[in-house]
Design a protein around this motif. Structure first.
Motif: not given
Length: 459
Positions: A246-253, A257-262, A281-286
């Motif tokens: 899960f870590k790799s796709p979550l990091t990409t997501i 998302s952070s880039g789009l918001l920025a 996505a942050g919750h899934l990463s945690d």
């Protein structure tokens, strides 16, 4: 003997010796009663054939009277002693036979198969080894009745022997009842029917039966524990693999998302949707981080990097970083006087505190107060987090620290995975500490972490 002595012209003294020998032989071979009867018959024969006047039941010489009386007394004493020796020899043989039976029983008890019910094997083995008519057993662990042989006792009678703690022997019917005990704790009852064992042998057989039942139960518990351990190891391995996947796709997501918001080029609705994606996505990463951490703690691969930590400052930083999770809950931070320092892994301890704060905010009443108290005790530094509104039943207070377990009252109303508190406990145990929960309807629920106050070199 009398005829032989008379034909050989023996005197009274020689005839008396021959008859005494005969009485001793009869006493050894048959017993005291038979020897006594023969001794009386010998006195009659000696009087008739060897005392003056001959061939008459009459004694004129006082010396003959003394000889006859001494012979009878000696014959009775010797017969009695011989009978006692014979009796003791027979009793010794009987005891040796019973001890041999018990020895064989103890040997076979150690060889009971684990593939079949131990209590049924036990009653069959006791019936054959002790050579009794039948054996009935009540296993209090399994609440089960077992029997072997033609036993006329019902299950209720065997069970009542356990509940009434009956220990008795009926010699007329050859029935013995015993309560099986492990120390002082009763674990069952056994009935032996149609036997000739003494009370000591029955007690020994009952002790062997209790040991066999407890041994079988220990094997069963050990097998279950080993199966649970292997299952837990397999589960940890699977979760570890999934978390890594899960870590790799979550990091990409999250990066996208952070880039789009920025970029700040999204419309209001698009920005809300992307923000929602980023938050979950942050919750899934945690969650993936928790799974990885749990797998490492279970496998013993986690390296605890201890350092001196100001627990008060660490808690304050955790509160500041948990503002979103606290969702409007006010914090009452109660700090006791003292150093409030501990040697611990800063990252792991903060993760445990974050999880407890998130848990307190999630399960308490909206906008209610969360109380955090730190107190130094003689050997431990105790951190307590109390929330209002939630209640955990007594029988579930240890289960909430099990992985994936959730309280029956909240499993449908509040979302969650049941992983967080298991991570908290494993972090505390990795620091040689402990965790527990206190809960009541008035004061709410309090989760506590206790860390040992040890010197750095001992940590």
């Amino acid at each position: 003997m009398t005829l032989l002595s008379y034909r050989l012209h023996f005197n009274l003294s020689a005839s008396t010796s021959i008859h005494l020998f005969l009485v001793v032989v009869i006493a050894i071979r048959w017993g005291l009663l038979e020897a006594s009867l023969v001794s009386i018959l010998s006195v009659v024969c000696l009087d008739y054939f060897f005392t003056e006047p001959l061939f008459r039941f009459y004694i004129t010489d006082s010396h003959d009277w003394v000889a006859i009386l001494v012979f009878e007394a000696t014959a009775l004493v010797v017969s009695s002693l011989s009978n006692q020796v014979s009796h003791h020899a027979r009793e010794l043989e009987r005891r040796q036979a019973q001890q041999q039976k018990l020895y064989e029983l103890s040997q076979h008890v150690l060889l009971l198969s684990r593939d079949a019910a131990a209590d049924q094997q036990l009653v069959d083995l006791m019936r054959s080894s002790l050579q009794v008519k039948s054996v009935a057993l009540w296993n209090a662990y399994e609440m089960r009745h077992r029997k072997s042989g033609d036993c006329s006792f019902s299950e209720e009678e065997v069970r009542s022997a356990y509940f009434l703690e009956a220990n008795e022997d009926d010699l007329s019917t050859g029935v013995s009842r015993r309560v099986l005990r492990l120390g002082t704790r009763p674990i069952g009852a056994i009935l032996l029917c149609g036997h000739s064992l003494d009370a000591a042998s029955v007690n020994a057989a009952a002790s062997l039966a209790a040991v066999a039942i407890e041994r079988a139960r220990s094997f069963f518990t050990e097998a279950n524990a080993e199966a649970a351990k292997q299952s837990e190891q397999l589960r940890s391995a699977i979760l570890d693999g999934l978390a890594h996947a899960f870590k790799s796709p979550l990091t990409t997501i999250r990066a996208s998302s952070s880039g789009l918001l920025a970029m700040n080029t999204l419309s209001g609705t698009e920005q809300k949707l992307v923000g929602l994606i980023d938050r979950h996505a942050g919750h899934l990463s945690d969650l993936a981080n928790h799974l990885l951490l749990t797998a490492k703690l279970d496998g013993g691969d986690m390296k605890i990097k201890r350092e001196q930590i100001d627990v008060a400052r660490l808690i304050q930083n955790t509160i500041d970083e948990s503002s979103q999770e606290l969702d409007g809950h006010s914090i009452d931070f109660q700090l006791s006087s003292g150093s409030n320092a501990a040697y611990a892994d800063r990252k792991l301890l903060q993760m445990a505190l974050f999880q407890i704060l998130d848990n307190a905010a999630k399960y308490s009443r909206p906008k209610s107060q969360v109380v955090i108290a730190v107190r130094e005790e003689e050997a431990e530094l105790v951190i307590r987090v109390r929330n209002e509104g939630s209640f955990i039943p007594v029988d579930e207070r240890e289960k909430v620290f099990q992985r994936f377990y959730r309280c029956s009252e909240s499993v449908k109303s509040i979302s969650g995975t049941g992983i967080g508190l298991s991570v908290v406990r494993r972090i505390a145990e990795a620091h040689r500490g402990r965790t527990w929960v206190e809960s009541d309807h008035v004061n709410g629920t309090t989760f506590a972490i206790a860390l040992p106050r040890m010197a750095k070199e001992k940590a």
